[in-house]
Design an enzyme around this catalytic site. Structure first.
Site, short mmCIF file in Angstrom:
data_model
loop_
_atom_site.label_atom_id
_atom_site.label_comp_id
_atom_site.label_asym_id
_atom_site.label_seq_id
_atom_site.Cartn_x
_atom_site.Cartn_y
_atom_site.Cartn_z
N GLY A 62 0.89 -1.08 0.09
CA GLY A 62 0.08 0.00 0.06
C GLY A 62 0.67 1.28 -0.18
O GLY A 62 0.40 2.31 -0.36
N LYS A 65 2.56 1.27 -4.10
CA LYS A 65 1.43 0.64 -4.76
C LYS A 65 2.13 0.17 -6.31
O LYS A 65 1.60 -0.77 -6.88
CB LYS A 65 0.03 1.45 -4.83
CG LYS A 65 -0.68 1.45 -3.49
CD LYS A 65 -1.94 2.30 -3.73
CE LYS A 65 -2.63 2.34 -2.55
NZ LYS A 65 -3.51 1.03 -2.01
N ASN A 110 -7.82 4.62 5.85
CA ASN A 110 -7.81 4.82 4.36
C ASN A 110 -8.98 4.05 3.74
O ASN A 110 -9.56 3.02 4.20
CB ASN A 110 -6.44 4.71 3.84
CG ASN A 110 -6.60 3.02 3.45
OD1 ASN A 110 -6.85 2.70 2.24
ND2 ASN A 110 -5.98 1.99 4.24
N PHE A 114 -7.94 0.75 -3.68
CA PHE A 114 -6.81 -0.14 -4.86
C PHE A 114 -6.80 1.00 -5.99
O PHE A 114 -6.58 0.57 -7.21
CB PHE A 114 -7.23 -1.10 -5.37
CG PHE A 114 -7.30 -2.37 -4.42
CD1 PHE A 114 -6.66 -2.53 -3.26
CD2 PHE A 114 -8.18 -3.46 -4.73
CE1 PHE A 114 -6.48 -3.50 -2.72
CE2 PHE A 114 -7.72 -4.77 -3.96
CZ PHE A 114 -7.06 -4.79 -2.90
N SER A 172 -8.55 -6.26 1.75
CA SER A 172 -8.86 -4.70 1.96
C SER A 172 -10.34 -4.63 2.08
O SER A 172 -11.05 -5.12 1.25
CB SER A 172 -8.29 -4.15 0.54
OG SER A 172 -6.96 -4.17 0.66
N ASN A 174 -12.04 -2.00 1.17
CA ASN A 174 -12.51 -0.74 0.25
C ASN A 174 -12.91 -1.24 -1.14
O ASN A 174 -13.19 -0.43 -1.87
CB ASN A 174 -11.54 0.15 0.19
CG ASN A 174 -10.95 0.85 1.78
OD1 ASN A 174 -11.89 1.12 2.47
ND2 ASN A 174 -10.06 0.80 1.99
N THR A 175 -12.71 -2.66 -1.45
CA THR A 175 -13.42 -3.13 -2.72
C THR A 175 -14.32 -3.98 -2.51
O THR A 175 -14.43 -5.00 -1.63
CB THR A 175 -12.19 -3.91 -3.29
OG1 THR A 175 -11.02 -2.97 -3.55
CG2 THR A 175 -12.78 -4.61 -4.82
N LYS A 210 -3.15 -12.89 2.57
CA LYS A 210 -3.40 -11.55 3.45
C LYS A 210 -4.78 -11.75 4.03
O LYS A 210 -5.67 -11.38 3.19
CB LYS A 210 -2.85 -10.34 3.13
CG LYS A 210 -2.95 -9.31 3.65
CD LYS A 210 -2.04 -8.20 3.43
CE LYS A 210 -2.05 -6.84 4.45
NZ LYS A 210 -1.37 -5.79 3.87
C1 LIG Z 1 -2.97 4.19 3.19
C2 LIG Z 1 -2.83 2.68 3.14
C3 LIG Z 1 -2.84 1.85 1.98
C4 LIG Z 1 -2.85 0.66 2.19
N1 LIG Z 1 -3.00 -0.15 1.09
C5 LIG Z 1 -2.82 -1.42 0.89
C6 LIG Z 1 -2.83 -2.30 -0.20
O1 LIG Z 1 -3.06 -1.72 -1.34
N2 LIG Z 1 -2.93 -3.51 -0.04
C7 LIG Z 1 -2.76 -4.39 1.05
O2 LIG Z 1 -2.69 -5.46 1.12
N3 LIG Z 1 -2.73 -3.57 2.15
C8 LIG Z 1 -2.56 -2.07 2.06
N4 LIG Z 1 -2.67 -1.62 3.32
C9 LIG Z 1 -2.61 -2.10 4.64
C10 LIG Z 1 -1.09 -2.37 5.04
O3 LIG Z 1 -0.42 -3.17 4.24
C11 LIG Z 1 -1.23 -3.04 6.56
O4 LIG Z 1 -1.62 -4.20 6.42
C12 LIG Z 1 -1.89 -2.36 7.59
O5 LIG Z 1 -2.01 -0.68 7.28
C13 LIG Z 1 -1.88 -2.43 9.01
O6 LIG Z 1 -0.41 -2.22 9.28
P1 LIG Z 1 0.20 -0.99 9.95
O7 LIG Z 1 -0.70 -0.68 11.10
O8 LIG Z 1 1.53 -1.03 10.16
O9 LIG Z 1 -0.08 0.13 9.05
C14 LIG Z 1 -2.93 -0.17 3.44
C15 LIG Z 1 -2.58 0.74 4.63
C16 LIG Z 1 -2.67 2.17 4.53
C17 LIG Z 1 -2.67 2.75 5.74
#
Ligand SMILES: Cc1cc2nc3c(=O)[nH]c(=O)nc-3n(C[C@H](O)[C@H](O)[C@H](O)COP(=O)(O)O)c2cc1C
Length: 354
Positions: A62, A65, A110, A114, A172, A174-175, A210
């Site tokens: 994320g 990307k 967030n 995607f 995720s 958001n999809t 995941k």
């Molecule tokens: C802004 C943002 C965008 C993210 N986009 C994705 C993504 O595209 N795919 C994904 O598997 N996880 C995505 N994540 C989740 C992170 O990979 C992670 O699993 C989650 O934020 C928890 O870890 P953290 O507390 O260290 O942020 C995103 C997280 C954030 C904050």
């Protein structure tokens, strides 16, 4: 300390979260945020999924990307970088604003959805980079796709010979409909088709799944069985949560996935439960709220072989990977164990019951 460290963090706070993220990517691209290499500590090496990780601290999906800066990330001291989520076709994601800093809670919400430039753009960049360091590719499905599983198959065939490992992201929030792929029947079909696509691909990298932190014990037990039965290589626990623990920031009512400090307990408990449900038979990556060395240590104790961070970087800056590495080295020495793998799962029961 890098330029980004010194002037970066307070400057970044002047911008909204998504603009600040764009600036961080630009800084990494231009070399502004590049740190000088430091000597690797061999005691931090971890073997998992047939790969040797120089240290267990990875950058979570994320952040990068579109695979723009994986090598700059590795130079910051990360043991591995996961790019994506990438979908077959480019898509804009949800309307802005869609990323929020919850400063008082050291958290992020967030609902990006995607946003990414699609397979072709990431492929071109990965082809052009040196084939050194561990770079995983996180694959997903387009919002408008009528056969979401087919999008994952496309991801496997596209990236099999360039990715150190592939992550099947079904978590995720958001999809629409994506997390339904975690249901037993759908997951069996998904993993079956993904592994068949890998068998036919030009290379066979490890495949990881995941999962979300918003799963009850029954759902976790189902996923554990399917994962072990299918024979995938690892599981990442966890993505962001749709739950809202007690939060102070005014942005707490925004829709989307919550990450950062308030996710730590929930994601670590789910990690421990999943470690116990799979009896430690499959390597796990612990993600969620890691923002210091002791949080990373707890992820290992709860059952992780490796950890990943995203939101912690928003608050601590790019030196976080190095700080965590140093803490883990010291902690390992104090513990009397020889390797980090000896720590994995030693606190799983405690965490599962927390
Ligand atoms: C802004 C943002 C965008 C993210 N986009 C994705 C993504 O595209 N795919 C994904 O598997 N996880 C995505 N994540 C989740 C992170 O990979 C992670 O699993 C989650 O934020 C928890 O870890 P953290 O507390 O260290 O942020 C995103 C997280 C954030 C904050």
């Amino acid at each position: 300390m890098s330029v980004l460290d010194t002037i970066g963090l307070s400057l970044m706070r002047m911008f909204d979260a998504e603009t600040a993220h764009g600036l961080a990517i630009t800084a990494l691209k231009t070399g502004l945020a590049n740190a000088s290499p430091t000597r690797a500590d061999p005691s931090l090496e971890v073997e998992a999924f047939g790969l040797t990780f120089p240290n267990p601290v990875g950058l979570a999906a994320g952040f990068d990307k579109d695979a723009e800066v994986p090598d700059a990330i590795l130079r910051l001291g990360f043991g591995f970088a996961e790019v994506g989520t990438v979908t077959p076709l480019a898509q804009p994601g949800n309307p802005t604003p869609r990323m929020f800093r919850l400063t008082a809670d050291r958290a992020v919400i967030n609902r990006l959805g995607f946003n990414n430039q699609g397979h072709a753009a990431a492929l071109a960049r990965l082809r052009a980079r040196p084939k050194t360091g561990i770079v995983g590719v996180n694959i997903g499905a387009n919002k408008d796709s009528s056969d979401k599983i087919a999008d994952y198959e496309l991801g496997v065939s596209a990236f099999a010979d360039l990715a150190s490992y592939l992550t099947v992201n079904v978590s995720s929030p958001n999809t629409p409909g994506l997390r339904g792929l975690q249901d037993r029947g759908a997951l069996e079909e998904l993993l079956g088709r993904v592994l068949a696509a890998r068998a036919e691909a030009s290379a066979q990298p490890p495949v990881l799944l995941k999962i979300a932190p918003d799963l009850d014990d029954e759902a976790l037990a189902d996923i554990a069985q399917v994962v072990l039965g299918a024979g995938i290589d690892g599981v990442i626990v966890s993505n962001t949560t749709i739950s809202r623990p007690a939060l102070k920031s005014p942005e707490r009512h925004e829709q989307g996935g919550l990450s950062g400090a308030p996710l730590f307990e929930l994601s670590t408990q789910i990690l421990a439960k999943f470690y116990l449900a799979t009896e430690g038979r499959i390597p796990l990556i612990g993600v969620g709220g890691v923002d210091c060395g002791s949080a990373a240590w707890e992820k290992l104790r709860a059952g992780a072989s490796l950890v990943q961070i995203y939101s912690g970087m928003v608050y601590e800056g790019p030196r976080l990977a190095r700080m965590i590495g140093q803490h883990l080295s010291q902690q390992l020495e104090r513990s009397g164990f020889d390797t980090l793998s000896d720590i994995t799962g030693t606190g799983a029961k405690e965490w599962a019951e927390a």
